[in-house]
Design a protein around this motif. Structure first.
Motif, PDB file in Angstrom:
ATOM      1  N   VAL A  49     -11.291  18.690  31.997  1.00 51.24           N
ATOM      2  CA  VAL A  49     -11.287  20.037  31.558  1.00 51.24           C
ATOM      3  C   VAL A  49     -10.144  20.361  30.765  1.00 51.24           C
ATOM      4  O   VAL A  49      -8.925  20.265  31.568  1.00 51.24           O
ATOM      5  CB  VAL A  49     -11.630  20.949  32.472  1.00 51.24           C
ATOM      6  CG1 VAL A  49     -11.587  22.437  31.957  1.00 51.24           C
ATOM      7  CG2 VAL A  49     -13.059  20.669  33.465  1.00 51.24           C
ATOM      8  N   VAL A  50     -10.197  20.399  29.471  1.00 58.27           N
ATOM      9  CA  VAL A  50      -9.159  20.754  28.579  1.00 58.27           C
ATOM     10  C   VAL A  50      -8.967  22.139  28.131  1.00 58.27           C
ATOM     11  O   VAL A  50     -10.053  22.613  27.397  1.00 58.27           O
ATOM     12  CB  VAL A  50      -9.071  19.858  27.404  1.00 58.27           C
ATOM     13  CG1 VAL A  50      -7.682  20.090  26.383  1.00 58.27           C
ATOM     14  CG2 VAL A  50      -9.018  18.200  27.930  1.00 58.27           C
ATOM     15  N   PRO A  51      -8.256  23.121  28.565  1.00 59.06           N
ATOM     16  CA  PRO A  51      -8.290  24.389  27.853  1.00 59.06           C
ATOM     17  C   PRO A  51      -7.708  24.274  26.649  1.00 59.06           C
ATOM     18  O   PRO A  51      -6.485  24.375  26.093  1.00 59.06           O
ATOM     19  CB  PRO A  51      -7.164  25.103  28.843  1.00 59.06           C
ATOM     20  CG  PRO A  51      -6.540  23.901  29.424  1.00 59.06           C
ATOM     21  CD  PRO A  51      -7.208  22.654  29.529  1.00 59.06           C
ATOM     22  N   THR A  52      -8.710  24.130  25.590  1.00 64.00           N
ATOM     23  CA  THR A  52      -8.319  23.802  24.000  1.00 64.00           C
ATOM     24  C   THR A  52      -7.587  25.106  23.623  1.00 64.00           C
ATOM     25  O   THR A  52      -6.709  24.947  22.433  1.00 64.00           O
ATOM     26  CB  THR A  52      -9.790  23.642  23.209  1.00 64.00           C
ATOM     27  OG1 THR A  52     -10.569  24.602  23.815  1.00 64.00           O
ATOM     28  CG2 THR A  52     -10.106  22.318  23.787  1.00 64.00           C
ATOM     29  N   GLU A 150     -18.183  25.763  25.012  1.00 66.82           N
ATOM     30  CA  GLU A 150     -17.540  24.712  25.878  1.00 66.82           C
ATOM     31  C   GLU A 150     -18.245  23.354  25.192  1.00 66.82           C
ATOM     32  O   GLU A 150     -19.538  23.549  24.699  1.00 66.82           O
ATOM     33  CB  GLU A 150     -18.133  24.677  27.140  1.00 66.82           C
ATOM     34  CG  GLU A 150     -18.039  23.509  28.073  1.00 66.82           C
ATOM     35  CD  GLU A 150     -18.658  24.029  29.277  1.00 66.82           C
ATOM     36  OE1 GLU A 150     -18.071  24.487  30.337  1.00 66.82           O
ATOM     37  OE2 GLU A 150     -19.824  23.564  29.847  1.00 66.82           O
ATOM     38  N   ALA A 175      -9.996  17.803  20.826  1.00 64.20           N
ATOM     39  CA  ALA A 175      -9.285  18.951  21.362  1.00 64.20           C
ATOM     40  C   ALA A 175      -8.798  19.932  20.394  1.00 64.20           C
ATOM     41  O   ALA A 175      -9.197  21.251  20.288  1.00 64.20           O
ATOM     42  CB  ALA A 175      -8.484  18.569  22.175  1.00 64.20           C
ATOM     43  N   CYS A 178     -12.001  21.745  18.590  1.00 64.90           N
ATOM     44  CA  CYS A 178     -12.209  22.893  19.634  1.00 64.90           C
ATOM     45  C   CYS A 178     -11.365  23.898  19.593  1.00 64.90           C
ATOM     46  O   CYS A 178     -11.913  25.041  19.327  1.00 64.90           O
ATOM     47  CB  CYS A 178     -12.390  22.184  20.909  1.00 64.90           C
ATOM     48  SG  CYS A 178     -13.946  21.075  21.373  1.00 64.90           S
ATOM     49  N   ARG A 179     -10.258  23.765  19.616  1.00 61.22           N
ATOM     50  CA  ARG A 179      -9.251  24.951  19.385  1.00 61.22           C
ATOM     51  C   ARG A 179      -9.586  25.628  18.090  1.00 61.22           C
ATOM     52  O   ARG A 179      -9.888  26.952  18.101  1.00 61.22           O
ATOM     53  CB  ARG A 179      -7.809  24.378  19.615  1.00 61.22           C
ATOM     54  CG  ARG A 179      -6.983  25.762  19.656  1.00 61.22           C
ATOM     55  CD  ARG A 179      -5.220  25.149  19.502  1.00 61.22           C
ATOM     56  NE  ARG A 179      -5.142  24.653  18.343  1.00 61.22           N
ATOM     57  CZ  ARG A 179      -4.369  23.412  18.009  1.00 61.22           C
ATOM     58  NH1 ARG A 179      -3.760  22.891  19.024  1.00 61.22           N
ATOM     59  NH2 ARG A 179      -4.475  22.837  16.621  1.00 61.22           N
ATOM     60  N   ASP A 184     -13.587  27.112  23.661  1.00 58.50           N
ATOM     61  CA  ASP A 184     -12.460  27.200  25.024  1.00 58.50           C
ATOM     62  C   ASP A 184     -12.149  25.784  25.713  1.00 58.50           C
ATOM     63  O   ASP A 184     -10.822  25.811  26.126  1.00 58.50           O
ATOM     64  CB  ASP A 184     -13.114  28.009  25.934  1.00 58.50           C
ATOM     65  CG  ASP A 184     -13.003  29.410  25.237  1.00 58.50           C
ATOM     66  OD1 ASP A 184     -12.316  29.813  24.575  1.00 58.50           O
ATOM     67  OD2 ASP A 184     -13.972  30.219  25.870  1.00 58.50           O
ATOM     68  N   HIS A 185     -13.103  24.997  25.922  1.00 60.84           N
ATOM     69  CA  HIS A 185     -12.899  23.646  26.621  1.00 60.84           C
ATOM     70  C   HIS A 185     -13.952  22.844  26.656  1.00 60.84           C
ATOM     71  O   HIS A 185     -15.168  23.283  26.241  1.00 60.84           O
ATOM     72  CB  HIS A 185     -12.559  24.034  28.272  1.00 60.84           C
ATOM     73  CG  HIS A 185     -13.401  24.904  28.780  1.00 60.84           C
ATOM     74  ND1 HIS A 185     -13.460  26.294  28.987  1.00 60.84           N
ATOM     75  CD2 HIS A 185     -14.412  24.388  29.900  1.00 60.84           C
ATOM     76  CE1 HIS A 185     -14.483  26.777  29.739  1.00 60.84           C
ATOM     77  NE2 HIS A 185     -15.144  25.472  30.042  1.00 60.84           N
TER      78      HIS A 185
END
Length: 185
Positions: A49-52, A150, A175, A178-179, A184-185
């Motif tokens: 899980v990457v908090p983008t 997500e 990533a 996504c940001r 979000d992730h």
């Protein structure tokens, strides 16, 4: 309250057909019940899980990501995302990458626990692609969840003769994408 009864019913039904019950992607809460049933646990995948919203390639700890991105772009790699409905236009290129990947790994499509190469399937979701000097060399489809907040990477393929680090480049770019698009992730 019916969970354990349903688990046993499923296991008995599988057994009656000469099969074995298999539970995929189960929660921690379910593991104890499955162990009570005498089933073996086998980890078949990992989830990162990457908090983008806070993802960055800045800092000493992210040097390897910056290196992968800089090398790939210096060698002519370009990242982009095809939106749903745009896959058909590059289907032959995607199939060539997928076939080369499968042949290199001496395997076949799994079609159970992971995505599979199917143009109609891929056409329903965003697909991240990497081109090097115009040639498509890697792709991954993104399954969108949680109201578009997500993204999960499903099927990923790359050409065996592609540049070293192409997947690091693609994951880093996913990533960032996504940001930038509010995932979000």
């Amino acid at each position: 309250s019916e969970r354990l009864e349903l688990l046993w019913t499923f296991a008995e039904l599988a057994d009656s057909y000469g099969g074995a019950p298999v539970f995929y992607s189960v929660s921690e809460r379910l593991l104890a019940d499955l162990a009570t049933m005498g089933l073996a646990m086998r980890k078949v995948g990992e989830a990162a899980v990457v908090p983008t919203h806070s993802f960055s390639t800045e800092g000493k700890g992210k040097q390897n990501l910056r290196t992968a991105v800089n090398r790939a772009e210096r060698e002519g790699s370009i990242f982009s995302v095809l939106m749903p409905g745009e896959v058909a236009a590059v289907a032959d290129e995607l199939r060539a990458v997928s076939d080369a990947w499968i042949n290199h790994h001496e395997g076949t499509e799994k079609e159970f626990s992971m995505g599979r190469f199917d143009v109609d399937y891929l056409n329903d979701c965003p697909v991240a692609i990497v081109r090097e000097n115009g040639r498509l060399i890697a792709f991954a489809n993104l399954l969108m969840g949680a109201g578009g907040k997500e993204a999960m990477i499903d099927l990923m393929r790359y050409t065996p003769d592609g540049p070293h680090g192409v997947m690091d480049y693609m994951f880093t770019c996913i990533a960032k994408w996504c940001r930038e698009t509010g995932v979000d992730h």
